[in-house]
Every structure is written in structure tokens, then in C-alpha cells.
Design a protein around this motif. Structure first.
Motif, PDB file in Angstrom:
ATOM      1  N   ARG A   1       0.856  -1.184   0.000  1.00  0.00           N
ATOM      2  CA  ARG A   1       0.000   0.000   0.000  1.00  0.00           C
ATOM      3  C   ARG A   1       0.892   1.234   0.000  1.00  0.00           C
ATOM      4  N   THR A   2       1.217   1.717  -1.201  1.00  0.00           N
ATOM      5  CA  THR A   2       2.156   2.835  -1.300  1.00  0.00           C
ATOM      6  C   THR A   2       1.370   4.120  -1.568  1.00  0.00           C
ATOM      7  N   SER A   3       0.779   4.610  -0.519  1.00  0.00           N
ATOM      8  CA  SER A   3       0.024   5.861  -0.609  1.00  0.00           C
ATOM      9  C   SER A   3       0.223   6.610   0.699  1.00  0.00           C
ATOM     10  N   GLU A   4      -0.262   7.864   0.702  1.00  0.00           N
ATOM     11  CA  GLU A   4      -0.248   8.651   1.940  1.00  0.00           C
ATOM     12  C   GLU A   4      -1.692   9.053   2.194  1.00  0.00           C
ATOM     13  N   GLY A   5      -2.039   9.196   3.480  1.00  0.00           N
ATOM     14  CA  GLY A   5      -3.440   9.497   3.748  1.00  0.00           C
ATOM     15  C   GLY A   5      -3.656  10.394   4.946  1.00  0.00           C
ATOM     16  N   VAL A   6      -4.899  10.847   5.057  1.00  0.00           N
ATOM     17  CA  VAL A   6      -5.317  11.630   6.224  1.00  0.00           C
ATOM     18  C   VAL A   6      -6.803  11.355   6.469  1.00  0.00           C
ATOM     19  N   TRP A   7      -7.179  11.347   7.750  1.00  0.00           N
ATOM     20  CA  TRP A   7      -8.585  11.109   8.125  1.00  0.00           C
ATOM     21  C   TRP A   7      -9.251  12.418   8.526  1.00  0.00           C
TER      22      TRP A   7
ATOM     23  N   ILE B   1      -8.772  10.529   3.033  1.00  0.00           N
ATOM     24  CA  ILE B   1      -8.199  11.005   1.777  1.00  0.00           C
ATOM     25  C   ILE B   1      -6.901  10.247   1.544  1.00  0.00           C
ATOM     26  N   LEU B   2      -6.720   9.746   0.321  1.00  0.00           N
ATOM     27  CA  LEU B   2      -5.473   9.048  -0.030  1.00  0.00           C
ATOM     28  C   LEU B   2      -4.833   9.731  -1.224  1.00  0.00           C
ATOM     29  N   HIS B   3      -3.515   9.768  -1.203  1.00  0.00           N
ATOM     30  CA  HIS B   3      -2.763  10.345  -2.310  1.00  0.00           C
ATOM     31  C   HIS B   3      -1.713   9.351  -2.770  1.00  0.00           C
ATOM     32  N   TYR B   4      -1.653   9.132  -4.094  1.00  0.00           N
ATOM     33  CA  TYR B   4      -0.643   8.240  -4.671  1.00  0.00           C
ATOM     34  C   TYR B   4       0.192   9.043  -5.663  1.00  0.00           C
ATOM     35  N   ASN B   5       1.514   8.887  -5.598  1.00  0.00           N
ATOM     36  CA  ASN B   5       2.396   9.435  -6.636  1.00  0.00           C
ATOM     37  C   ASN B   5       2.606   8.381  -7.720  1.00  0.00           C
ATOM     38  N   VAL B   6       3.384   8.727  -8.759  1.00  0.00           N
ATOM     39  CA  VAL B   6       3.672   7.748  -9.816  1.00  0.00           C
ATOM     40  C   VAL B   6       4.255   6.492  -9.173  1.00  0.00           C
ATOM     41  N   GLY B   7       3.758   5.324  -9.580  1.00  0.00           N
ATOM     42  CA  GLY B   7       4.207   4.041  -9.014  1.00  0.00           C
ATOM     43  C   GLY B   7       3.402   3.635  -7.797  1.00  0.00           C
ATOM     44  N   GLY B   8       2.654   4.564  -7.209  1.00  0.00           N
ATOM     45  CA  GLY B   8       1.868   4.246  -6.012  1.00  0.00           C
ATOM     46  C   GLY B   8       0.716   3.311  -6.368  1.00  0.00           C
ATOM     47  N   GLU B   9       0.426   2.382  -5.489  1.00  0.00           N
ATOM     48  CA  GLU B   9      -0.639   1.411  -5.748  1.00  0.00           C
ATOM     49  C   GLU B   9      -1.170   0.875  -4.429  1.00  0.00           C
TER      50      GLU B   9
ATOM     51  N   PRO C   1      -4.013  10.882 -15.329  1.00  0.00           N
ATOM     52  CA  PRO C   1      -3.715  10.811 -16.769  1.00  0.00           C
ATOM     53  C   PRO C   1      -3.442   9.398 -17.272  1.00  0.00           C
ATOM     54  N   ALA C   2      -2.786   8.561 -16.455  1.00  0.00           N
ATOM     55  CA  ALA C   2      -2.534   7.168 -16.885  1.00  0.00           C
ATOM     56  C   ALA C   2      -2.402   6.288 -15.647  1.00  0.00           C
ATOM     57  N   GLY C   3      -3.050   5.123 -15.699  1.00  0.00           N
ATOM     58  CA  GLY C   3      -3.022   4.171 -14.571  1.00  0.00           C
ATOM     59  C   GLY C   3      -3.934   4.641 -13.451  1.00  0.00           C
ATOM     60  N   GLY C   4      -3.768   3.998 -12.273  1.00  0.00           N
ATOM     61  CA  GLY C   4      -4.532   4.401 -11.089  1.00  0.00           C
ATOM     62  C   GLY C   4      -5.976   3.946 -11.085  1.00  0.00           C
ATOM     63  N   GLU C   5      -6.344   3.030 -11.975  1.00  0.00           N
ATOM     64  CA  GLU C   5      -7.744   2.548 -11.981  1.00  0.00           C
ATOM     65  C   GLU C   5      -8.025   1.748 -10.702  1.00  0.00           C
ATOM     66  N   THR C   6      -9.292   1.708 -10.313  1.00  0.00           N
ATOM     67  CA  THR C   6      -9.701   0.771  -9.257  1.00  0.00           C
ATOM     68  C   THR C   6     -10.094  -0.519  -9.971  1.00  0.00           C
ATOM     69  N   VAL C   7      -9.426  -1.610  -9.608  1.00  0.00           N
ATOM     70  CA  VAL C   7      -9.637  -2.862 -10.350  1.00  0.00           C
ATOM     71  C   VAL C   7     -10.281  -3.927  -9.462  1.00  0.00           C
ATOM     72  N   PHE C   8     -11.121  -4.754 -10.077  1.00  0.00           N
ATOM     73  CA  PHE C   8     -11.767  -5.892  -9.410  1.00  0.00           C
ATOM     74  C   PHE C   8     -11.307  -7.137 -10.173  1.00  0.00           C
TER      75      PHE C   8
ATOM     76  N   ALA D   1      -4.704   0.253  -9.020  1.00  0.00           N
ATOM     77  CA  ALA D   1      -3.598  -0.080  -9.938  1.00  0.00           C
ATOM     78  C   ALA D   1      -2.505   1.000  -9.847  1.00  0.00           C
ATOM     79  N   PRO D   2      -1.264   0.636 -10.192  1.00  0.00           N
ATOM     80  CA  PRO D   2      -0.184   1.628 -10.114  1.00  0.00           C
ATOM     81  C   PRO D   2      -0.483   2.874 -10.958  1.00  0.00           C
ATOM     82  N   VAL D   3      -0.169   4.013 -10.381  1.00  0.00           N
ATOM     83  CA  VAL D   3      -0.303   5.275 -11.120  1.00  0.00           C
ATOM     84  C   VAL D   3       0.866   5.360 -12.103  1.00  0.00           C
ATOM     85  N   LEU D   4       0.551   5.613 -13.374  1.00  0.00           N
ATOM     86  CA  LEU D   4       1.601   5.610 -14.406  1.00  0.00           C
ATOM     87  C   LEU D   4       2.037   7.025 -14.792  1.00  0.00           C
ATOM     88  N   ALA D   5       1.174   7.995 -14.582  1.00  0.00           N
ATOM     89  CA  ALA D   5       1.526   9.394 -14.872  1.00  0.00           C
ATOM     90  C   ALA D   5       0.682  10.290 -13.990  1.00  0.00           C
TER      91      ALA D   5
END
Ligand code: PD2
Ligand code: ZN
Length: 283
Positions: free
Chosen positions: A138-144, A176-184, A221-228, A263-267
């Protein structure tokens, strides 16, 4: 006559989960002022797919997940307290709904600005101890944000409760969650697996999670979809849209088809806001 609102649905779900008989629930509803035909329909809808399986309060019944009727309103457009939300897609198995226009661009921007300087590395629940651990899946940062902590947050909490048709007091705070490139966030369940010792720490307050709403606060812009992955479904992140999924039915079974991930954020980067709702008040 009273109406079968979110609080009544929650009451029905909780009591069905406890194994109450249909007749005892109908009697209680008639006592509260419903006519017996309306009470009978509501109880049968809740028990809908129950068959004869008995629910266990601690773990829920085992066996194949049965798809009963979810609480979200029917139709292409739902009045969610102060906003008209559009329904873009519905799936019955698993129960997934894609919404448009849940938040305005201005509200999304405000939520991001309020969060930007308060982010902390996200954690996951350790399966045995229930402690929150920072780990690689879980490579993200968050706040409640606490439920109703100010007017703005309260407006969003109320809107979301109305959209999910679930009592506002059964909701956790907004995350709230924030992902940078590569974050997933690798595939996981949002419910607390009943067979893991650590889950009891989390279900002690409010019971099990029953459904999730993920709101996308920006366009990715690329990647970061929520996948099932169990059903080959992928939801692109579009600002103001949201994906809802429900994984606990009125029998307290848990739906394994709701395995999902980010999914990993690509851009670019990705901002989301998540609301998890419980079976009982989360206080
Ligand atoms: O980042 C996501 O798209 C995502 C999807 C589903 C995050 C979560 N669940 C989560 O934080 O549980
Ligand atoms: Zn999740």
C-alpha cells in the motif's frame, strides 16, 4: 405510516443477521406503525435470498454468497441530500455502482487542499494483531477527517449517507489518499476477514464493514484505476465520480468477488476520498 428509510434498512439487516425470525421483525414493524403488508414486503426483501441458512452473529454464515437487494436507490439519477448524482453503471455480481457528479470540481479541490499538508504514509491492518502496519502493498499517503468535524465535512458525510442509503452514524470518517507515480494498493478486501484474529479489534467498534464508496478527486492521466480482478472490471479515475461496492449481505455473508485494488499510477498523481460504512453505529 412510517417509511422504510436507511435506519429501518439497517435495523432489518442487523436483525436478520442476528437470526431473528421474519415474524418477529414484522411484528416489531407493525408495532411501530407500518401496515402488515408493507412490513412483510420489507422483511422478505431483506431476507430475500436467505433461504433457510441461519446467520451467526460472530462470523456470519458460510457458503456461497447470496446477492440480496442492496440499499442504494434504483434509477439513473439519485437525489443525494443536496446534490443530483448520476448512475453510470451497475453490476449485480459483485454489487458495484459507478456514480457521476458526486462532488463538484471545487469541492474536490478543497478536499485536496485541506489534505495536502497533513498526509501520512498509509498503513494496513496486520492480520493477527490488528495493528496498523506500513507495508509495501500500500504505497500511498493518507489523512482522516472525523465525521461531521466541520460544516464542509458534514455536508459531504450527509450527502454520502443519503447516496449509500445507510445511516450517517454507521460511517467511518472520510479518508483522503494520495498516490504518486508508481503508487498502488494491491488487491485486498475492505471487510475484516472473520478468520483472522486481528479483525476482532476492528469489528469491536461498529461491527463489520458492509460497503465502500471511493470518490475520485482528480483525473489520473494514466493508470490508477480501481480494479476488481475476480471479475475483470476496471474503473478509471475521473474527478467527481465515485465507485460504490457492497460486500456484506443481510445474512452477514461476505462477497469474495469484491476483491479490489488501486492499480499503479503511471503518470501524474491520484487523489481519492473513501467512506467505509459499518453494520452498526461507529461511535
Ligand atoms: O486507490 C483506490 O482506487 C482504492 C480502491 C479501493 C483504494 C481502496 N480501495 C482502499 O483504500 O481501500
Ligand atoms: Zn479497498
Amino acid at each position: 405510516m412510517p417509511i422504510i428509510d436507511a435506519a429501518w434498512r439497517s435495523w432489518l439487516t442487523t436483525n436478520a443477521g442476528r437470526g431473528c425470525s421474519a415474524q418477529s421483525m414484522i411484528d416489531a414493524m407493525v408495532e411501530a406503525g407500518f401496515d402488515s403488508a408493507a412490513a412483510d414486503v420489507a422483511v422478505q426483501e431483506t431476507l430475500g435470498a436467505h433461504g433457510g441458512v441461519e446467520a451467526s452473529p460472530a462470523r456470519g454464515p458460510s457458503g456461497e454468497y447470496r446477492y440480496d437487494r442492496g440499499p442504494v436507490a434504483a434509477g439513473n439519477r439519485i437525489r443525494a441530500r443536496d446534490r443530483d448524482v448520476t448512475v453510470l453503471m451497475r453490476s449485480e455480481r459483485p454489487q458495484v455502482i459507478l456514480f457521476g457528479d458526486v462532488m463538484s470540481p471545487g469541492e474536490c479541490a478543497e478536499m485536496i487542499e485541506r489534505s495536502r499538508h497533513r498526509l501520512r504514509r498509509s498503513t494496513t491492518v496486520h492480520p493477527e494483531t490488528g495493528r496498523e502496519d506500513v507495508i509495501q502493498n500500500r504505497t500511498s499517503e493518507g489523512v482522516w477527517f472525523q465525521r461531521g468535524e466541520d460544516e464542509f465535512i458534514k455536508r459531504l458525510d450527509d450527502r454520502i449517507a443519503s447516496l449509500m442509503n445507510w445511516p450517517v452514524e454507521n460511517g467511518e470518517g472520510l479518508q483522503i489518499l494520495h498516490y504518486n507515480v508508481g503508487g498502488e494498493y494491491r488487491p485486498h478486501f475492505d471487510y475484516f476477514p472473520p478468520d483472522q484474529a486481528g479483525s476482532t479489534v476492528h469489528t469491536a467498534r461498529g461491527g463489520q464493514r458492509v460497503a465502500t464508496l471511493v470518490v475520485y478527486l482528480n483525473d489520473v492521466p494514466a493508470g490508477g484505476e480501481t480494479v476488481f480482478p475476480e471479475v475483470g472490471l476496471s474503473v478509471g479515475a475521473r474527478q467527481g465520480c465515485a465507485v460504490y461496492f457492497r460486500y456484506m449481505n443481510a445474512m452477514r455473508q461476505l462477497d469474495p468477488l469484491t476483491l479490489h485494488g488501486g492499480a499503479p499510477v503511471l503518470a501524474g498523481d491520484k487523489w481519492i476520498m473513501t467512506k467505509w460504512v459499518r453494520e452498526q453505529p461507529y461511535v
